[in-house]
Design a protein around this motif. Structure first.
Motif, PDB file in Angstrom:
ATOM      1  N   THR A 272      -4.546  -2.364  -5.573  1.00 41.25           N
ATOM      2  CA  THR A 272      -3.481  -1.258  -5.222  1.00 41.25           C
ATOM      3  C   THR A 272      -1.970  -1.931  -5.460  1.00 41.25           C
ATOM      4  O   THR A 272      -1.114  -1.232  -6.076  1.00 41.25           O
ATOM      5  CB  THR A 272      -3.548  -0.810  -3.763  1.00 41.25           C
ATOM      6  OG1 THR A 272      -4.794  -0.058  -3.687  1.00 41.25           O
ATOM      7  CG2 THR A 272      -2.359   0.269  -3.651  1.00 41.25           C
ATOM      8  N   MET A 273      -1.963  -3.025  -5.127  1.00 41.26           N
ATOM      9  CA  MET A 273      -0.606  -3.778  -5.045  1.00 41.26           C
ATOM     10  C   MET A 273      -0.410  -4.076  -6.469  1.00 41.26           C
ATOM     11  O   MET A 273       0.963  -4.036  -7.126  1.00 41.26           O
ATOM     12  CB  MET A 273      -0.549  -5.205  -4.153  1.00 41.26           C
ATOM     13  CG  MET A 273      -0.718  -4.747  -2.905  1.00 41.26           C
ATOM     14  SD  MET A 273      -0.344  -6.361  -1.919  1.00 41.26           S
ATOM     15  CE  MET A 273       1.365  -6.670  -2.097  1.00 41.26           C
ATOM     16  N   LEU A 274      -1.552  -4.578  -7.333  1.00 38.64           N
ATOM     17  CA  LEU A 274      -1.305  -5.021  -8.751  1.00 38.64           C
ATOM     18  C   LEU A 274      -0.801  -3.556  -9.390  1.00 38.64           C
ATOM     19  O   LEU A 274       0.074  -3.680 -10.328  1.00 38.64           O
ATOM     20  CB  LEU A 274      -2.490  -5.390  -9.322  1.00 38.64           C
ATOM     21  CG  LEU A 274      -3.024  -6.834  -8.947  1.00 38.64           C
ATOM     22  CD1 LEU A 274      -4.318  -6.905  -9.529  1.00 38.64           C
ATOM     23  CD2 LEU A 274      -1.867  -7.906  -9.589  1.00 38.64           C
ATOM     24  N   LYS A 275      -1.426  -2.447  -9.142  1.00 42.70           N
ATOM     25  CA  LYS A 275      -1.038  -1.226  -9.897  1.00 42.70           C
ATOM     26  C   LYS A 275       0.666  -0.900  -9.596  1.00 42.70           C
ATOM     27  O   LYS A 275       1.218  -0.448 -10.426  1.00 42.70           O
ATOM     28  CB  LYS A 275      -1.832  -0.179  -9.439  1.00 42.70           C
ATOM     29  CG  LYS A 275      -1.338   1.166 -10.150  1.00 42.70           C
ATOM     30  CD  LYS A 275      -2.607   2.419  -9.964  1.00 42.70           C
ATOM     31  CE  LYS A 275      -2.152   3.437 -10.535  1.00 42.70           C
ATOM     32  NZ  LYS A 275      -2.889   4.688 -10.088  1.00 42.70           N
ATOM     33  N   ALA A 276       0.848  -0.927  -8.232  1.00 41.75           N
ATOM     34  CA  ALA A 276       2.054  -0.632  -7.958  1.00 41.75           C
ATOM     35  C   ALA A 276       3.335  -1.590  -8.324  1.00 41.75           C
ATOM     36  O   ALA A 276       4.267  -0.855  -8.969  1.00 41.75           O
ATOM     37  CB  ALA A 276       2.190  -0.546  -6.366  1.00 41.75           C
ATOM     38  N   TYR A 277       3.182  -2.749  -8.187  1.00 40.88           N
ATOM     39  CA  TYR A 277       4.255  -3.725  -8.668  1.00 40.88           C
ATOM     40  C   TYR A 277       4.040  -3.561 -10.392  1.00 40.88           C
ATOM     41  O   TYR A 277       5.312  -3.702 -11.024  1.00 40.88           O
ATOM     42  CB  TYR A 277       3.907  -5.161  -8.467  1.00 40.88           C
ATOM     43  CG  TYR A 277       4.476  -5.101  -7.129  1.00 40.88           C
ATOM     44  CD1 TYR A 277       5.795  -5.425  -6.690  1.00 40.88           C
ATOM     45  CD2 TYR A 277       3.594  -5.056  -5.990  1.00 40.88           C
ATOM     46  CE1 TYR A 277       6.249  -5.692  -5.341  1.00 40.88           C
ATOM     47  CE2 TYR A 277       3.962  -5.376  -4.434  1.00 40.88           C
ATOM     48  CZ  TYR A 277       5.409  -5.572  -4.326  1.00 40.88           C
ATOM     49  OH  TYR A 277       5.891  -5.637  -3.083  1.00 40.88           O
ATOM     50  N   ALA A 278       2.868  -3.273 -10.743  1.00 41.31           N
ATOM     51  CA  ALA A 278       2.965  -3.021 -12.671  1.00 41.31           C
ATOM     52  C   ALA A 278       3.856  -1.791 -13.029  1.00 41.31           C
ATOM     53  O   ALA A 278       4.661  -2.015 -13.566  1.00 41.31           O
ATOM     54  CB  ALA A 278       1.654  -3.171 -13.099  1.00 41.31           C
ATOM     55  N   GLU A 294      10.410 -11.461  -9.321  1.00 40.07           N
ATOM     56  CA  GLU A 294       9.768 -11.302  -7.912  1.00 40.07           C
ATOM     57  C   GLU A 294       8.437 -10.485  -7.959  1.00 40.07           C
ATOM     58  O   GLU A 294       7.387 -10.865  -7.415  1.00 40.07           O
ATOM     59  CB  GLU A 294      10.709 -10.609  -7.052  1.00 40.07           C
ATOM     60  CG  GLU A 294      11.864 -11.457  -6.677  1.00 40.07           C
ATOM     61  CD  GLU A 294      12.794 -10.797  -5.683  1.00 40.07           C
ATOM     62  OE1 GLU A 294      12.481  -9.564  -5.401  1.00 40.07           O
ATOM     63  OE2 GLU A 294      13.856 -11.213  -5.423  1.00 40.07           O
ATOM     64  N   HIS A 295       8.401  -9.368  -8.785  1.00 40.63           N
ATOM     65  CA  HIS A 295       7.414  -8.529  -8.914  1.00 40.63           C
ATOM     66  C   HIS A 295       6.182  -9.228  -9.624  1.00 40.63           C
ATOM     67  O   HIS A 295       4.902  -9.185  -9.317  1.00 40.63           O
ATOM     68  CB  HIS A 295       7.660  -7.239  -9.599  1.00 40.63           C
ATOM     69  CG  HIS A 295       8.751  -6.470  -8.959  1.00 40.63           C
ATOM     70  ND1 HIS A 295       9.588  -5.293  -9.532  1.00 40.63           N
ATOM     71  CD2 HIS A 295       9.193  -6.512  -7.674  1.00 40.63           C
ATOM     72  CE1 HIS A 295      10.132  -5.001  -8.361  1.00 40.63           C
ATOM     73  NE2 HIS A 295       9.939  -5.277  -7.336  1.00 40.63           N
ATOM     74  N   LEU A 296       6.508 -10.096 -10.598  1.00 37.02           N
ATOM     75  CA  LEU A 296       5.455 -10.779 -11.408  1.00 37.02           C
ATOM     76  C   LEU A 296       4.770 -11.773 -10.453  1.00 37.02           C
ATOM     77  O   LEU A 296       3.574 -11.975 -10.533  1.00 37.02           O
ATOM     78  CB  LEU A 296       6.028 -11.295 -12.676  1.00 37.02           C
ATOM     79  CG  LEU A 296       6.413 -10.345 -13.916  1.00 37.02           C
ATOM     80  CD1 LEU A 296       7.106 -11.207 -14.786  1.00 37.02           C
ATOM     81  CD2 LEU A 296       5.108  -9.478 -14.450  1.00 37.02           C
ATOM     82  N   GLU A 297       5.521 -12.434  -9.507  1.00 30.81           N
ATOM     83  CA  GLU A 297       5.039 -13.392  -8.645  1.00 30.81           C
ATOM     84  C   GLU A 297       4.204 -12.775  -7.542  1.00 30.81           C
ATOM     85  O   GLU A 297       2.999 -13.553  -7.430  1.00 30.81           O
ATOM     86  CB  GLU A 297       6.064 -14.089  -7.811  1.00 30.81           C
ATOM     87  CG  GLU A 297       6.811 -15.285  -8.716  1.00 30.81           C
ATOM     88  CD  GLU A 297       6.102 -16.388  -8.996  1.00 30.81           C
ATOM     89  OE1 GLU A 297       5.349 -16.503  -8.395  1.00 30.81           O
ATOM     90  OE2 GLU A 297       6.372 -16.833 -10.190  1.00 30.81           O
ATOM     91  N   ILE A 298       4.363 -11.702  -7.148  1.00 25.86           N
ATOM     92  CA  ILE A 298       3.449 -10.694  -6.363  1.00 25.86           C
ATOM     93  C   ILE A 298       2.084 -10.570  -7.184  1.00 25.86           C
ATOM     94  O   ILE A 298       1.068 -10.624  -6.573  1.00 25.86           O
ATOM     95  CB  ILE A 298       4.019  -9.584  -5.843  1.00 25.86           C
ATOM     96  CG1 ILE A 298       5.320  -9.939  -4.931  1.00 25.86           C
ATOM     97  CG2 ILE A 298       3.063  -8.822  -4.928  1.00 25.86           C
ATOM     98  CD1 ILE A 298       6.100  -8.728  -4.400  1.00 25.86           C
ATOM     99  N   ILE A 299       2.292 -10.145  -8.377  1.00 30.83           N
ATOM    100  CA  ILE A 299       1.321  -9.677  -9.333  1.00 30.83           C
ATOM    101  C   ILE A 299       0.090 -10.836  -9.411  1.00 30.83           C
ATOM    102  O   ILE A 299      -0.799 -10.901  -9.242  1.00 30.83           O
ATOM    103  CB  ILE A 299       1.593  -9.041 -10.443  1.00 30.83           C
ATOM    104  CG1 ILE A 299       1.935  -7.708 -10.426  1.00 30.83           C
ATOM    105  CG2 ILE A 299       0.390  -9.279 -11.407  1.00 30.83           C
ATOM    106  CD1 ILE A 299       2.722  -6.991 -11.608  1.00 30.83           C
TER     107      ILE A 299
END
Length: 479
Positions: A272-278, A294-299
């Motif tokens: 879910t987080m991968l999809k959201a941040y993508a 920042e978003h790529l680090e979370i992914i």
């Protein structure tokens, strides 16, 4: 249910009840067949051997009395033996004349006035050791007669001759009565055996039938099934074994459901987080380098988390299936512990953990270095997740005469006594932690699988409120 049906087709089609009944009937038939065979073919021979033995015993008893008792007592013994053993007895003097006689059997041949006593005496004199056993046909009845005679005294100066006559053919009426009784008893016992075998077959098979029906319910997933093993010891043992298997299957089923739920949760959250941040990168931060990074680090972090979960599941599956083999090598356990703790230095500096290592003298061990490294890493990671607010973790090397003990201790809330046996189960997580747990919940299961492959001892000591100590012992050492 398909495996059960297949088992029934592959197994024997003959019910146990019928098998027990059939074996009992066959046994009964064999017993009566042997009994009748003896009566028909061996009754006469058995009867003759008994009569010969009786006649010989009679002579021996009379001779003993003749040699040791006074004459009046001897004559009484003479008559008693004849009546008791149903034989005719004749005592001749040294000249072959009748001294004493006792006629018990009708048509006794040796008491017939026309019987050739002189010829019999001559045969006794010629017989070895002066003892003669022969048979003659009674001319009046055509019955076989047993004649047993012996010399009294020495061959050079005999004192007399003792002769015993016994009927050798069985009495027809007696044979008829015995066979009639045997036929009657056989008929009754066959009926009794038939009924008894049916009862025993049902009694033996009933507990198994009950257990089979209960096992079928268990196969359908009913883990509340009761196994009734009343009847006999083996059925009770089988019922107890199936009851134990039912409890274990229930645990496995519960663990499987928990595993699926936990894995689904752990997969769903990062996905879910991968999809959201993508989507955020696509829609919002694509042109903003800072936000995009920042978003790529979370992914990347969530991808690593997914990879860790998948790798742990694959590793555990391979370990438990036996597909992974041990690659043994010699290395310093002291150096290896130091290397692994050094890897946690970044985490320690960043989050304030204090991992304290207490080494012992350097020790060379022989085991799979990669897998033992995985064990140590998982134990330290587990201790970090569950240690107390002081964030202290203690790693100790303790050398013993027969091996090296490695201990990893935390200062957390500890584990309840009834939960200790579950701690190494798949995906089990204790609730006694105060921070977000890092890992998949499979670490201790991997520890257990690796140590079992090495056949190393392992365990955990825990006190509520004071923390837990996980340990294992490497036996193959070289100082």
């Amino acid at each position: 249910m398909k495996p059960i049906k297949h088992f029934r087709r592959a197994g024997s089609r003959i019910p146990l009840k019928f098998t027990v009944w059939l074996y009992f009937i066959i046994f009964t038939i064999v017993v009566f067949a042997l009994l009748w065979l003896f009566q028909i073919f061996y009754f006469d021979k058995f009867y003759q051997r008994m009569k010969i033995r009786t006649a010989v015993d009679s002579i021996e008893t009379i001779i003993d009395s003749y040699n040791n008792d006074p004459k009046d007592k001897f004559y009484r013994k003479f008559n008693e033996v004849a009546v008791k053993n149903e034989v005719c007895v004749l005592l001749l003097d040294r000249y072959g004349r009748v001294d004493t006689k006792k006629e018990v059997i009708a048509n006794c041949i040796i008491h017939d006035r026309n019987y050739n006593k002189e010829g019999l005496v001559s045969k006794i004199q010629m017989a070895e050791n002066g003892f003669l056993t022969t048979t003659e046909v009674n001319p009046r009845t055509n019955e076989n007669m047993l004649i047993v005679g012996c010399r009294l005294g020495s061959a050079s100066s005999p004192q007399g001759y003792l002769i015993v006559n016994s009927r050798l053919d069985p009495v027809p009426n007696t044979v008829y009565i015995v066979k009639s009784q045997l036929l009657f008893i056989t008929s009754i016992l066959i009926v009794v055996a038939f009924v008894l075998s049916l009862y025993l077959a049902k009694r033996i098979s009933s507990p198994i039938d009950r257990i089979t029906k209960s096992a079928e319910r268990l196969a359908k997933g009913d883990f509340s099934t009761k196994f009734d093993g009343r009847g006999y010891l083996e059925a009770k043992q089988l019922a107890d074994t199936l009851t134990y298997a039912e409890k274990e299957l229930s645990k496995v089923d519960t663990m499987q459901r928990d595993l699926i739920a936990n894995v689904s949760h752990d997969l769903r959250t990062p996905l879910t987080m991968l999809k959201a941040y993508a989507e955020m990168i696509r829609d919002l931060s694509g042109d903003n380098p800072v936000k995009r990074n920042e978003h790529l680090e979370i992914i990347i972090s969530e991808t690593d988390r997914l990879a860790l979960l998948v790798n742990d599941m694959l590793d555990l599956s391979k370990l438990e299936s036996g597909k992974q083999k041990l690659s043994l090598s010699e290395f310093s356990i002291t150096d290896k512990l130091g290397e692994i703790i050094e890897r946690f230095k970044g985490l320690s500096d960043k989050n304030g953990y204090n991992i304290m290592f207490t080494p012992d003298d350097d020790m060379i061990v022989c085991c799979d270095v990669v897998k033992i490294e995985q064990v140590i890493y998982n134990l330290i990671n587990n201790a970090i997740n569950y240690t107390g607010d002081d964030k202290k973790v203690f790693v100790r090397q303790i050398n013993k005469d027969d091996g090296v003990i490695v201990e990893v201790e935390d200062t957390g809330n500890g584990i309840e006594e009834d939960k200790i046996k579950l701690i190494f189960d798949k995906y089990y997580r204790s609730e006694n932690h105060k921070r977000e747990v890092v890992g998949t919940g499979l670490g201790l299961s991997i520890v257990k699988a690796v140590l079992k492959m090495h056949n190393f001892d392992y365990g955990v000591r825990s006190t509520l409120g004071k923390g837990s100590t996980f340990w294992f012992k490497i036996r193959n050492v070289k100082k």
